[in-house]
Design a protein around this motif. Sequence first.
Motif: not given
Length: 254
Positions: A150-157
Amino acid sequence: MSNPRRRLPHVAFIYLILIVVVILASWMGGVLEMRSGKAFSLYQIRSILSASGIRWVVSNAGVSISEAPIGTALMLFMAIGVAQGSGIVAVLSGKRHPKLSPREKASLVVAGVSLLALSLLFLLGAVSGSNMTVGLAGGLSQSPLARGAAFLIMLIVAVPSLAYGLASGTFHSSHDCVRAFARFIAPMAEFLVCMVLASQLIETLQYTRLDVLMGLSPNAMTAISIILYWLPLPIILLSDQNSARKVCNLKTKS
């Protein structure tokens, strides 16, 4: 127009009813001394409406909430909020009818470069021997990539969205950036309430041992927990969309 009284109750209210049902079932089980025998152990139903049950409720309410994936939900909502607030979603989805200005085109390039830089950073972390993509045991389930998805997805977006918003002038200050991160959290507050009640329902079910009585394995409880936590999200989103359509139709008729 449909009668509002005929609408189904809110998911949070349904969860609350289920919690009451579990509490009453545990009380009946405690009174009747219901037991579910296993090969090597004997499980007795524990009543919530007992001295030990009430002590458990008081001392574990906060712990139960911490078991809910509220942090995961918040990070996803933050990513959605900053993407919408920056304007990059409208541009990429084609909702912008006028042609893009030179500044907007340049901002998209800046967002793409930031996404590429972030991807290279992840790639370096994966091949540098830091066990980012696999855990210490060699599996994916306990790896930082899986646990921090979830943290990586937030960073990517969020990183490309911030880059676009700052480059295009949508975000003028740090206050604009923070407000963008928070803009989608407020509309989803009722979903977070559902998560809190779902955590109480799951923990209460496990404390009373009714899950064992019903023959639910740990894997089955994990699957049920995921459903209880995330099922309200599409229901709330669909309900909000229907409400928005009704408001638009009323404005159009008037």
